[in-house]
Motif scaffolding. Structure first.
Motif, PDB file in Angstrom:
ATOM      1  N   GLU A  84       0.830  -1.201   0.000  1.00  0.00           N
ATOM      2  CA  GLU A  84       0.000   0.000   0.000  1.00  0.00           C
ATOM      3  C   GLU A  84       0.866   1.254   0.000  1.00  0.00           C
ATOM      4  OE1 GLU A  84      -3.326   2.082   2.929  1.00  0.00           O
ATOM      5  OE2 GLU A  84      -2.557   0.073   3.341  1.00  0.00           O
ATOM      6  N   ASP A  96       0.397   8.337  11.332  1.00  0.00           N
ATOM      7  CA  ASP A  96      -0.155   7.013  11.020  1.00  0.00           C
ATOM      8  C   ASP A  96       0.071   6.045  12.183  1.00  0.00           C
ATOM      9  OD1 ASP A  96      -1.269   4.935   9.393  1.00  0.00           O
ATOM     10  OD2 ASP A  96       0.753   4.247   8.956  1.00  0.00           O
ATOM     11  N   LYS A 100      -3.012   4.756  14.665  1.00  0.00           N
ATOM     12  CA  LYS A 100      -3.328   3.326  14.726  1.00  0.00           C
ATOM     13  C   LYS A 100      -3.172   2.791  16.150  1.00  0.00           C
ATOM     14  CE  LYS A 100      -4.313   2.629  10.402  1.00  0.00           C
ATOM     15  NZ  LYS A 100      -4.147   4.027   9.912  1.00  0.00           N
ATOM     16  N   GLU A 229      -5.762  -4.841  11.370  1.00  0.00           N
ATOM     17  CA  GLU A 229      -4.408  -4.324  11.213  1.00  0.00           C
ATOM     18  C   GLU A 229      -4.237  -3.409  10.008  1.00  0.00           C
ATOM     19  OE1 GLU A 229      -1.612  -4.159  12.772  1.00  0.00           O
ATOM     20  OE2 GLU A 229      -2.281  -5.244  14.525  1.00  0.00           O
ATOM     21  N   GLY A 230      -5.073  -3.547   8.978  1.00  0.00           N
ATOM     22  CA  GLY A 230      -4.870  -2.753   7.772  1.00  0.00           C
ATOM     23  C   GLY A 230      -3.899  -3.433   6.827  1.00  0.00           C
ATOM     24  N   ASP A 231      -3.531  -2.744   5.742  1.00  0.00           N
ATOM     25  CA  ASP A 231      -2.726  -3.353   4.686  1.00  0.00           C
ATOM     26  C   ASP A 231      -1.315  -2.783   4.565  1.00  0.00           C
ATOM     27  OD1 ASP A 231      -4.775  -5.068   3.849  1.00  0.00           O
ATOM     28  OD2 ASP A 231      -5.716  -3.444   2.715  1.00  0.00           O
ATOM     29  N   ASN A 232      -0.944  -1.886   5.453  1.00  0.00           N
ATOM     30  CA  ASN A 232       0.406  -1.311   5.374  1.00  0.00           C
ATOM     31  C   ASN A 232       1.403  -2.290   5.984  1.00  0.00           C
ATOM     32  OD1 ASN A 232       2.750   0.157   5.442  1.00  0.00           O
ATOM     33  ND2 ASN A 232       1.849   1.984   6.376  1.00  0.00           N
TER      34      ASN A 232
END
Length: 287
Positions: A84, A96, A100, A229-232
């Motif tokens: 990402e 960020d 998070k 967790e998201g995609d980063n």
């Protein structure tokens, strides 16, 4: 075999036609993994024999073998093929990470079960010996933090990140002891083995892990931690902030239950720090 590692290493040696095939793999994996040799050739504007040569170039015996290896790659995680895009400006990265972390703490706080926390604190406060288990980078860190928080409260606690040692410690434990384990994935089969052995011996087992997991099912008491967790892929897991906060919550509850013992032990620790390191009582409490 890692086809994409091969592409990264040999991309400069690929012909223009082969590079077009490589670009399709990197930019449209879903198409590549489902396409026929004709469809892939048409998308790359090359001939089918060129696709076959490309497959051999990346270490596959045939196009069929190539498709099998692509399918296996999906299990590794397609998001690692095209990470990402994120701003790399320091202010944006800091925002960020911190956002998070705050979100993880908020979601954990909203989902937490006070009744479970109370039962966990009760068992830990009465334990003659506490064994903190965790393996891997994050869970071993959490196990060490459990020891770090509880020893200063007067609890007898030891920690292990070694599977064999965990099993031996469990075998030597007594019904008056408690085993508390951390597993971010919930898939630590070795921790499950220790939990099963402990429960057969009547020893309390506590898990900090994902609610619907083999580790959770093996434990007597479970503090469930289920966070997105998201995609980063470059950002460290924010879930560990929730684990650390939960350890602090549990430790505080234990301290309040064993207030007299905790007070004496903390004062002894602070006295040594003041006398041999700090010279006064203005530094961090207990650390």
């Amino acid at each position: 075999m890692d086809i994409f590692a091969t592409l990264q290493e040999e991309r400069a040696q690929l012909s223009p036609s082969e590079q077009r095939i490589a670009d399709i793999l990197l930019n449209d994996f879903d198409f590549a993994v489902n396409a026929s040799i004709i469809e892939l050739a048409e998308r790359a504007e090359v001939s089918p024999p060129t696709v076959t040569r490309f497959c051999r170039r990346v270490g596959c015996q045939s196009f069929s073998d190539f498709k099998v290896q692509l399918a296996k790659t999906a299990y590794v995680g397609v998001r690692y093929l095209n990470p990402e895009a994120k701003s790399t400006e320091p202010a944006d990265v800091a925002s960020d990470i911190i956002t998070k972390a705050q979100n993880a703490l908020f979601l954990m706080h909203r989902a937490i079960d006070p009744g479970i926390l109370d039962r966990v604190a009760e068992r830990l406060s009465k334990a003659e010996m506490i064994y903190a288990f965790g393996s891997g980078g994050n869970s071993s860190m959490i196990a060490s933090e459990i020891q770090n928080r509880l020893f200063r409260l007067g609890s007898r606690v030891t920690v292990s990140s070694d599977h064999s040692m965990q099993l031996m410690m469990t075998a030597a434990a007594r019904p008056t002891d408690v085993i508390i384990g951390s597993s971010f994935s919930g898939r630590n089969a070795e921790l499950v083995r220790s939990f099963n052995l402990a429960r057969e011996a009547g020893i309390t087992t506590i898990a900090l892990t994902q609610s619907d997991s083999i580790v959770a099912r093996a434990a007597e008491l479970v503090i469930g931690i289920d966070l997105p967790e998201g995609d980063n892929i470059f950002r460290p897991t924010s879930t560990r902030f929730a684990y650390l906060a939960l350890v602090d919550v549990v430790a505080s509850l234990v301290a309040y239950r064993n207030r007299t013992q905790s007070t004496v032990t903390l004062r002894h620790i602070k006295q040594q720090l003041v006398e041999h390191r700090d010279g006064d009582d203005r530094q961090l409490l207990g650390d």
